[in-house]
Enzyme design. Structure first.
Site, PDB file in Angstrom:
ATOM      1  N   LYS A 156       1.010  -1.411   0.205  1.00 31.71           N
ATOM      2  CA  LYS A 156       0.071   0.082  -0.016  1.00 31.71           C
ATOM      3  C   LYS A 156       0.931   1.124  -0.065  1.00 31.71           C
ATOM      4  O   LYS A 156       0.739   2.064  -0.927  1.00 31.71           O
ATOM      5  CB  LYS A 156      -0.962   0.028   1.060  1.00 31.71           C
ATOM      6  CG  LYS A 156      -1.795   1.081   1.142  1.00 31.71           C
ATOM      7  CD  LYS A 156      -2.666   1.204   2.653  1.00 31.71           C
ATOM      8  CE  LYS A 156      -1.795   2.004   3.806  1.00 31.71           C
ATOM      9  NZ  LYS A 156      -2.851   2.387   4.878  1.00 31.71           N
TER      10      LYS A 156
ATOM     11  N   ASP B 231      -6.449   1.050   0.741  1.00 32.03           N
ATOM     12  CA  ASP B 231      -6.570   1.198   2.030  1.00 32.03           C
ATOM     13  C   ASP B 231      -7.962   0.650   2.668  1.00 32.03           C
ATOM     14  O   ASP B 231      -8.759  -0.105   1.991  1.00 32.03           O
ATOM     15  CB  ASP B 231      -6.363   2.835   2.390  1.00 32.03           C
ATOM     16  CG  ASP B 231      -7.686   3.405   1.733  1.00 32.03           C
ATOM     17  OD1 ASP B 231      -8.488   3.064   1.078  1.00 32.03           O
ATOM     18  OD2 ASP B 231      -7.738   4.963   2.090  1.00 32.03           O
TER      19      ASP B 231
END
Length: 234
Positions: free
Chosen positions: A128, A146
């Site tokens: 991420k 997310d």
């Protein structure tokens, strides 16, 4: 995907939602402030378990004291803890920043690498964070999974996966690679402003017509409008 969606229909619906979100949020961008790849890497690490606005507030003093990896690698731990203290988990985050900066100095001459394979080898950096840095600091397409992104793509029926890496690959398969970074921004902005976790503002949603989860939140336009935020959470 919804039971009645063929692969072709799923792709068309997903890309339609992306186009409408792009029209709805033309100003969408990374909501973390940064001036260079190092700053973006650091603030993304700091954004765990807190909000972008809190990180942005702490950012000026942090980089005034430690403007690059070399400076941060040699930082006084107590002073660094003081600077990141308002963001929570300050001991853990301080340790992460020290190890991250030291690895950058030792392995990359203090520079942030521009390849995913290199970024994910750095202490405290997962896919991420790596995709945030690649997409926004280097212009390399990446999907940022997310909590908002994961929630919305499951509501949209783009995937039923819950593992972030599997979500990344499943959603990436629906879109041209060139769209990945901005797709992430559009979906995250929508999640922060309208498609909330507990009570989505379904009656004020611009993509409600194509959303299998329509009705999870209030569908009355007035009730839904009261839930809409003009910016992400504080």
């Amino acid at each position: 995907m919804p039971a009645n969606d063929s692969r072709t229909a799923l792709v068309r619906r997903a890309r339609k939602i992306n186009r409408v979100l792009a029209e709805t949020y033309p100003e969408a961008h990374c909501e973390l402030d940064f001036d260079n790849p190092f700053e973006l890497l650091v603030v993304t690490v700091l954004s765990a378990q807190t909000t972008d606005r809190r990180v942005n507030k702490a950012r000026p003093a942090l980089f005034a004291a430690y403007p690059d990896a070399t400076a941060m690698a040699a930082a006084d731990r107590a002073h660094l803890e003081q600077l990141v203290g308002p963001l929570g988990f300050f001991r853990q985050k301080t340790e992460s920043l020290l190890k991250l900066s030291q690895a950058l100095v030792a392995d990359y001459n203090g520079e942030v690498p521009g390849r995913l394979d290199d970024l994910v080898k750095l202490p405290g950096v997962g896919r991420k964070t790596a995709n945030v840095v690649l997409g926004n600091a280097f212009g390399v397409p990446g999907i940022t999974v997310d909590t908002h992104f994961g929630r919305l793509v499951r509501r949209f029926g783009w995937t039923s996966e819950t593992d972030p890496v599997k979500v990344e690959f499943a959603v990436g398969d629906l879109f041209p690679k060139r769209d990945w970074t901005m797709l992430s921004h559009y979906v995250i902005w929508h999640g922060r402003r309208i498609c909330h976790a507990k009570k989505p503002a379904c009656g004020a949603c611009p993509v409600a017509h194509w959303c299998p989860a329509y009705g999870e939140g209030p569908v009355d336009p007035v009730a839904a409008a009261a839930l809409v935020r003009t910016q992400g959470p504080a």
